[in-house]
Design an enzyme around this catalytic site. Structure first.
Site, short mmCIF file in Angstrom:
data_model
loop_
_atom_site.label_atom_id
_atom_site.label_comp_id
_atom_site.label_asym_id
_atom_site.label_seq_id
_atom_site.Cartn_x
_atom_site.Cartn_y
_atom_site.Cartn_z
N GLU A 1 16.01 9.63 -32.66
CA GLU A 1 14.70 9.50 -31.99
C GLU A 1 14.80 8.59 -30.78
OE1 GLU A 1 11.73 6.70 -33.10
OE2 GLU A 1 12.64 6.37 -35.08
N LYS B 1 4.29 7.46 -26.27
CA LYS B 1 4.87 7.55 -27.62
C LYS B 1 4.38 8.87 -28.21
CE LYS B 1 4.21 5.28 -32.11
NZ LYS B 1 3.62 4.13 -32.80
N VAL C 1 9.44 9.72 -35.22
CA VAL C 1 10.07 10.49 -36.29
C VAL C 1 9.47 11.89 -36.36
CG1 VAL C 1 10.33 10.66 -38.81
CG2 VAL C 1 10.80 8.48 -37.64
N ASP D 1 -5.15 4.30 -41.38
CA ASP D 1 -3.94 4.39 -40.57
C ASP D 1 -2.75 4.86 -41.42
OD1 ASP D 1 -1.83 4.15 -38.82
OD2 ASP D 1 -2.34 2.12 -38.15
N SER E 1 0.73 7.22 -40.93
CA SER E 1 1.56 7.85 -39.90
C SER E 1 1.67 9.36 -40.10
CB SER E 1 2.96 7.24 -39.92
OG SER E 1 3.78 7.90 -38.99
N ALA E 2 1.65 10.08 -38.99
CA ALA E 2 1.88 11.53 -39.02
C ALA E 2 3.30 11.86 -39.49
CB ALA E 2 1.64 12.12 -37.63
N LYS F 1 9.18 0.68 -43.55
CA LYS F 1 9.18 -0.69 -43.10
C LYS F 1 8.31 -1.56 -43.99
CE LYS F 1 8.93 0.88 -39.04
NZ LYS F 1 8.00 1.28 -38.09
#
Ligand code: PSU
Ligand code: MN
Length: 305
Positions: A24, A85, A105, A137, A139-140, A158
């Site tokens: 990435e 991004k 990602v 929130d 992440s996709a 993380k």
């Protein structure tokens, strides 16, 4: 117009069926400070090559989806400011309007699928943020893992994320989460999140075989390989817990939301650990690149099928 532009090496490897590892670029533009970002990007590409595969770093530059970057392109990206991004939602819009953006990602998985690359190495995936019950929130990256057939090698989610909730979403989405060589879920900077991983494998061959088996079963989606950070580079959880709490509180106090949250937290933790978080980050990405190259070699040797 072709959909993507491979670098010369990647074009040769794809044509001959040689092993390729996707990488990435958001980690370069939004995940690490200059100039370490460029050094790390080069080092990780060298690690993939040393392990016998060809690196394909993904980025959209002036509307072109690049699968594999030249040295000059890598350097330009690492120094560029205000690069977008790109996640699943942004990629087509960026290409259609001839923009420039780094792939997360999710977007790297899309690019890998388009190019026919089955394995991808990164640091950590995005996941469910702490407080997601109010911020929503998530992440996709998680939904991408559920629908795009790429095996993603990461050091777990993380520690800035809510790891139990991240595992719950992955389970709901039917994504195999496979710890490599241990029973416990790694937590990025630490080898253990204190939670048992859903699955465990001990060899690149097993991981490649499971990837191929999913395709045979007609299952969409990829696999998440959770590869623990090397022991000598780990930062223990007790050291990190208060630092993460402080970084998270700072993000809230500064009203950081959306795409800004992950880069802000990474930068803040870098400051609060006097750079140690970056050293650990580098060690784990390199470790993931090596494992991904082994998996790619198993996939392309045909023994996995
Ligand atoms: N891990 C890192 N550095 C990063 C990221 C992950 O060590 O920069 C990036 C990846 O590109 C990942 C993205 O896909 O953060 C997740 O962002 P978000 O939470 O906004 O989906
Ligand atoms: Mn988010």
């Amino acid at each position: 117009m072709t959909l993507f532009t491979p670098s010369p090496d990647v074009a040769d490897a794809l044509a001959s069926g040689a092993p390729v590892v996707a990488l990435e670029s958001t980690i370069i533009t939004h995940g690490m400070p200059w100039p370490q970002n460029l050094e790390v990007a080069r080092q990780v590409e060298a690690d993939v090559r040393a392990a016998g595969a060809v690196p394909a770093t993904m980025a959209v530059m002036d509307g072109t989806l690049h699968v594999g970057l030249t040295e000059a392109q890598l350097e330009a990206l690492a120094q560029a400011e205000n690069v977008a991004k790109l996640s699943r939602a942004d990629m087509a819009a960026c290409m259609a309007t001839r923009g420039t953006g780094a792939t997360t990602v999710a977007a790297t998985m899309i690019a890998a699928r388009v190019a026919g690359i089955g394995v991808f190495a990164t640091g950590g995936i995005g996941g469910v943020h702490k407080g997601a019950e109010t911020s929503f929130d998530i992440s996709a990256d998680l939904m991408e893992l559920a629908q795009t057939p790429v095996t993603v090698v990461a050091a777990g989610a993380k520690a800035i994320l809510d790891i139990p909730k991240t595992l719950e979403v992955l389970e709901t989405q039917g994504v195999p989460v496979i710890a490599y060589g241990q029973d416990y879920m790694p937590a990025f900077w630490s080898r253990s999140a204190g939670l048992k991983a859903p699955l465990r494998m001990d060899s690149a061959g097993e991981i490649a075989a499971a990837h191929v088996m999913r395709a045979k079963l007609g299952l969409p989606g990829g696999q998440l390989i959770a590869n623990p950070i090397p022991r000598e580079a780990e930062i223990d959880r007790d050291t990190l817990t208060p630092i993460i709490a402080r970084a998270t509180a700072d993000a809230e106090a500064h009203g950081i939301t959306g795409k800004g949250v992950t880069p802000y937290l990474l930068q803040r933790i870098f400051e609060l650990t006097d750079g140690r978080s970056l050293d650990a980050n580098i060690a784990l990405v390199r470790n993931n690149a090596r494992l991904a190259a082994e998996i790619a070699a198993e996939m392309s040797s045909g023994t996995a099928s």
